[in-house]
Design a protein around this motif. Structure first.
Motif, mmCIF file in Angstrom:
data_model
loop_
_atom_site.group_PDB
_atom_site.id
_atom_site.type_symbol
_atom_site.label_atom_id
_atom_site.label_comp_id
_atom_site.label_asym_id
_atom_site.label_seq_id
_atom_site.Cartn_x
_atom_site.Cartn_y
_atom_site.Cartn_z
ATOM 1 N N ARG A 9 85.312 -32.524 -14.899
ATOM 2 C CA ARG A 9 85.858 -32.066 -13.530
ATOM 3 C C ARG A 9 87.382 -32.616 -13.537
ATOM 4 N N LEU A 10 87.790 -31.671 -13.296
ATOM 5 C CA LEU A 10 89.530 -32.081 -12.947
ATOM 6 C C LEU A 10 89.800 -32.822 -11.826
ATOM 7 N N ARG A 11 90.296 -34.090 -11.778
ATOM 8 C CA ARG A 11 90.439 -34.841 -10.142
ATOM 9 C C ARG A 11 92.073 -35.179 -10.639
ATOM 10 N N ARG A 13 94.196 -36.900 -9.116
ATOM 11 C CA ARG A 13 94.654 -38.314 -8.946
ATOM 12 C C ARG A 13 94.148 -39.319 -9.866
ATOM 13 N N ASP A 14 93.380 -38.765 -10.777
ATOM 14 C CA ASP A 14 92.687 -39.665 -11.829
ATOM 15 C C ASP A 14 93.799 -39.996 -12.848
ATOM 16 N N SER A 17 92.999 -39.508 -16.693
ATOM 17 C CA SER A 17 92.825 -38.084 -17.255
ATOM 18 C C SER A 17 94.057 -37.323 -17.774
ATOM 19 N N ALA A 20 94.787 -34.364 -15.835
ATOM 20 C CA ALA A 20 95.451 -34.333 -14.611
ATOM 21 C C ALA A 20 97.010 -34.828 -14.908
#
Length: 180
Positions: A9-11, A13-14, A17, A20
């Motif tokens: 899953r796209l986070r 603020r990660d 990633s 992101a």
């Protein structure tokens, strides 16, 4: 594995990633395991050693990223990145077309419903016939004049309606003159 898609899953603020980062910086981002950057642990655990994230730019697709993985710890070359960017652009274009088609389809249905309501509400008789002379639509006013339900008039030759109207006319000869 089955849980990989959920773990990916796209986070936004990660920090580690690539997806992101690609969205934040609006550019392709790649990471290779063993390099100086921290490789995403979830991808590493899945057996991937290189990842390339390409943002898909579309006003109707916010936060969409094409993510490509490799099991070998080798960077994607310029040709690979260019080819995948082309693919991402085509994907965005296809997405745009799908959204525009859906919107135009909805608008067309709304316009058809409005037109049908206007035609039904007319007190004058209105008959629409195809180029082959078959009745496509008859509003309630035309049905009243012909003495038949609208549904019974649709699909019949327009000449059938003319014959019915002529029979019901007070002056059939005048009807013939007006029709000519």
């Amino acid at each position: 594995s089955q849980g990989y898609a959920e773990a990916l899953r796209l986070r936004p603020r990660d920090a580690i990633s690539p997806a992101a980062q690609a969205l934040r910086e609006d550019r392709p981002v790649q990471m290779v395991a063993g390099g100086e950057v921290v490789f995403p642990p979830v991808s590493y655990a899945e057996g991937f050693r290189a990842v390339l994230a390409l943002p898909i730019r579309s006003p109707h697709a916010e936060g969409v990223v094409l993510v490509v993985h490799r099991t070998a710890p080798a960077p994607f070359g310029d040709h690979d990145v260019e080819l995948l960017m082309t693919f991402a652009n085509y994907a965005a274009l296809a997405w745009e077309h799908a959204v525009l088609y859906e919107r135009s389809d909805v608008r067309l249905r709304e316009e058809q419903q409005t037109l049908a309501a206007i035609m039904r509400s007319m007190s004058d008789g209105l008959v629409l016939a195809g180029v082959d002379g078959t009745v496509l639509y008859a509003n309630p006013g035309a049905a009243a004049l012909a003495g038949s339900p609208s549904a019974a008039l649709e699909g019949v030759p327009i000449d059938h309606i003319h014959a019915t109207l002529r029979e019901r006319a007070a002056a059939p000869a005048a009807y013939d003159r007006e029709r000519a």
